[in-house]
Design a protein around this motif. Structure first.
Motif, short mmCIF file in Angstrom:
data_model
loop_
_atom_site.label_atom_id
_atom_site.label_comp_id
_atom_site.label_asym_id
_atom_site.label_seq_id
_atom_site.Cartn_x
_atom_site.Cartn_y
_atom_site.Cartn_z
N UNK A 1 -5.18 7.29 0.18
CA UNK A 1 -5.02 8.31 1.23
C UNK A 1 -5.26 9.70 0.66
N UNK A 2 -5.24 10.68 1.55
CA UNK A 2 -5.44 12.07 1.13
C UNK A 2 -4.36 12.52 0.16
N UNK A 3 -3.17 11.93 0.24
CA UNK A 3 -2.07 12.36 -0.63
C UNK A 3 -1.86 11.42 -1.80
N UNK A 4 -2.77 10.45 -1.98
CA UNK A 4 -2.70 9.59 -3.16
C UNK A 4 -2.01 8.26 -2.96
N UNK A 5 -1.55 7.95 -1.74
CA UNK A 5 -0.98 6.63 -1.49
C UNK A 5 -2.08 5.58 -1.66
N UNK A 6 -1.73 4.44 -2.27
CA UNK A 6 -2.76 3.49 -2.72
C UNK A 6 -2.41 2.07 -2.31
N UNK A 7 -3.45 1.30 -2.01
CA UNK A 7 -3.30 -0.12 -1.79
C UNK A 7 -3.07 -0.51 -0.35
N UNK A 8 -2.89 -1.80 -0.13
CA UNK A 8 -2.66 -2.33 1.21
C UNK A 8 -1.46 -1.69 1.89
N UNK A 9 -0.40 -1.51 1.13
CA UNK A 9 0.85 -0.98 1.69
C UNK A 9 1.00 0.51 1.45
N UNK A 10 -0.02 1.13 0.87
CA UNK A 10 -0.07 2.58 0.68
C UNK A 10 1.17 3.14 -0.02
N UNK A 11 1.45 2.61 -1.19
CA UNK A 11 2.58 3.10 -1.98
C UNK A 11 2.22 4.42 -2.65
N UNK A 12 3.13 5.38 -2.57
CA UNK A 12 3.02 6.57 -3.39
C UNK A 12 3.39 6.20 -4.82
N UNK A 13 2.97 7.04 -5.76
CA UNK A 13 3.16 6.73 -7.18
C UNK A 13 4.64 6.52 -7.52
N UNK A 14 5.48 7.48 -7.13
CA UNK A 14 6.89 7.40 -7.48
C UNK A 14 7.58 6.20 -6.85
N UNK A 15 7.31 5.95 -5.57
CA UNK A 15 7.94 4.83 -4.88
C UNK A 15 7.47 3.50 -5.48
N UNK A 16 6.19 3.41 -5.80
CA UNK A 16 5.69 2.19 -6.41
C UNK A 16 6.39 1.87 -7.72
N UNK A 17 6.54 2.87 -8.57
CA UNK A 17 7.24 2.65 -9.84
C UNK A 17 8.71 2.31 -9.61
N UNK A 18 9.32 2.95 -8.61
CA UNK A 18 10.72 2.68 -8.31
C UNK A 18 10.93 1.21 -7.93
N UNK A 19 9.91 0.62 -7.30
CA UNK A 19 10.02 -0.77 -6.88
C UNK A 19 9.24 -1.73 -7.78
N UNK A 20 9.10 -1.34 -9.04
CA UNK A 20 8.65 -2.27 -10.07
C UNK A 20 7.16 -2.43 -10.21
N UNK A 21 6.35 -1.58 -9.56
CA UNK A 21 4.91 -1.68 -9.70
C UNK A 21 4.45 -0.81 -10.87
N UNK A 22 3.77 -1.42 -11.80
CA UNK A 22 3.31 -0.69 -12.99
C UNK A 22 2.11 0.19 -12.62
N UNK A 23 2.20 1.45 -12.97
CA UNK A 23 1.09 2.38 -12.74
C UNK A 23 0.94 3.25 -13.97
N UNK A 24 -0.21 3.17 -14.60
CA UNK A 24 -0.53 4.06 -15.71
C UNK A 24 -2.03 4.31 -15.69
N UNK A 25 -2.56 4.86 -16.75
CA UNK A 25 -3.99 5.22 -16.76
C UNK A 25 -4.91 4.02 -16.67
N UNK A 26 -4.43 2.85 -17.10
CA UNK A 26 -5.28 1.66 -17.12
C UNK A 26 -4.92 0.61 -16.08
N UNK A 27 -3.68 0.62 -15.62
CA UNK A 27 -3.19 -0.43 -14.72
C UNK A 27 -2.56 0.21 -13.49
N UNK A 28 -2.86 -0.33 -12.30
CA UNK A 28 -2.24 0.13 -11.05
C UNK A 28 -1.94 -1.09 -10.18
N UNK A 29 -0.69 -1.55 -10.22
CA UNK A 29 -0.31 -2.76 -9.49
C UNK A 29 -0.11 -2.51 -8.00
#
Length: 433
Positions: free
Chosen positions: A181-209
């Motif tokens: 999205x325009x604000x960086x939400x990603x994927x089918x469920x459009x997780x923001x970076x902080x919320x995704x990490x809060x719920x156990x999704x790994x996000x770094x420079x090489x991996x984005x779950x």
């Protein structure tokens, strides 16, 4: 024993990725629609609608971003080109049948949902959007849901949340797992970076779950459950999913304590005011598409896949070249690896491959790891310093603190001596006089 059909579903879900990002377009309503709805309170303005309330005030409702996506971009995805096609036995016309409000009310009422599927003019406007302007996108999404919905339902059921939330990704991402999205939400469920990490999704420079359909679905189900524990109302839950629980709490305070979505409506952000109506419309579209003459796209199952675990860094191109596989297919099977690098040196990671090629990977892994490793994996563990040549630099004399103090002291002494000499000279002149 794992059902083979479920393995195929997971395989297809892994393939629902492409290296091409989704683009958006501005979609205008047809002038003919305006002529038919002269008395309507809703005036289409590009990707928003204006609402005139009983007092004559005008406010604007934004369409969710996924409702503006270009179908051509969806059809350019790897999985769309390979596994989806227009139905050959269904002639879909670009005409949306006209029904009475009472028919819409009855259909929404008969849907087997826990969540409230209320009807009003705003909901009607969003239903019209899906069934008219976006009817070909609905056809695409109906084809994709044949493979996604089992994954969504299993995750939602695991956290005991309403199964009708399986259509939330329809308005979040148009079922494009690579949507950003325009604000960086990603994927089918459009997780923001902080919320995704809060719920156990790994996000770094090489991996984005957030791009992983299975892991992101379970994270979304857990998040929705937690939001319900806060608000106790499913309409408020999906509104909070859109704009954040903080904004919903502020709207509740501004309204004087209202906890009904439709009573909070004027206090919500513009896009959130359209979010619940869009969700209701998406459920309607996915349920009553036949009544509107929409044909789901035909789908075919992909080959079964399996995973191999690696404990060394490996580039997808190394695998593709040595095993003679399509690099785009590998990227589609492994969308969480953002730069084609599997960082096995960090921890063990799984790579998804066609089932027939997992054994070949194990047999040829030495050749895979060594293939153009210095070119594709450029991070060096040890670096050499060029000390063959002397280092040339201008010599700078640094004065220490003692030297500076001494210099200052000498300067003061010099001034005192100068004053003393001047005083002696003055006395000498006075004596001569």
């Amino acid at each position: 024993m794992i059902d083979k059909n479920y393995i195929k579903i997971l395989s297809f879900a892994a393939l629902l990725f492409s290296s091409a990002p989704l683009s958006a377009q501005t979609i205008l309503d047809d002038p003919e629609d305006d002529e038919e709805e002269v008395d309507s309170l809703f005036v289409p303005i590009e990707d928003e609608i204006s609402v005139v309330d009983k007092q004559g005030n005008t406010e604007f409702i934004d369409f969710p971003e996924a409702m503006t996506y270009n179908l051509d971009s969806l059809m350019s995805l790897y999985m769309s080109k390979k596994y989806l096609s227009m139905p050959g036995d269904c002639e879909m016309k670009d005409e949306n049948p006209v029904f009475t409000p009472e028919e819409y009310i009855d259909r929404l009422r008969r849907m087997p949902t826990v969540m409230e599927m209320g009807y009003n003019d705003i909901v009607q406007r969003f239903i019209d959007r899906y069934m008219a302007r976006l009817r070909h996108s609905v056809s695409y999404m109906l084809g994709a849901t044949n493979f996604y919905v089992p994954i969504f339902e299993e995750a939602l059921e695991a956290y005991q949340v309403p199964l009708e939330l399986k259509y939330l990704p329809v308005i979040e991402s148009a079922l494009n797992p690579r949507a950003v999205s325009r604000v960086g939400a990603t994927g089918l469920w459009q997780f923001m970076l902080g919320t995704g990490k809060q719920y156990g999704l790994e996000v770094n420079s090489l991996v984005d779950e957030r791009r992983d359909p299975v892991r992101s679905s379970y994270a979304a189900a857990r998040y929705l459950r937690d939001l319900y524990r806060i608000f106790g109302d499913w309409n408020l839950v999906i509104a909070a999913y859109n704009c954040g629980p903080g904004n919903i709490n502020k709207a509740i305070h501004r309204s004087g304590g209202e906890k009904d979505y439709w009573r909070l409506y004027p206090y919500l952000p513009a896009e959130t005011r359209g979010y619940v109506p869009a969700f209701i419309a998406a459920n309607y579209a996915m349920t009553y598409y036949c009544e509107h003459g929409i044909c789901p796209m035909s789908t075919k199952l992909p080959l079964e896949t399996d995973t191999v675990v690696v404990d060394r860094d490996v580039h997808l191109e190394q695998i593709a070249k040595v095993l003679d596989l399509d690099i785009e297919m590998l990227r589609s099977l492994n969308p969480q690896y953002r730069r084609d690098i599997v960082p096995g040196n960090t921890k063990k990671y799984a790579i998804r491959l066609p089932m027939a090629d997992t054994g070949r990977f194990i047999d040829m892994q030495d050749s895979i790891y060594s293939y153009r490793a210095s070119e594709l994996l450029t991070k060096r563990a040890v670096v050499d310093v060029n000390d063959d040549q002397p280092t040339f630099r201008k010599k700078v004399v640094k004065r220490g603190r003692r030297a500076s103090v001494r210099k200052g002291r000498n300067a003061r002494r010099g001034k005192a001596s100068s004053r003393s000499r001047r005083g002696k000279a003055s006395k000498s002149r006075r004596r001569r006089r």
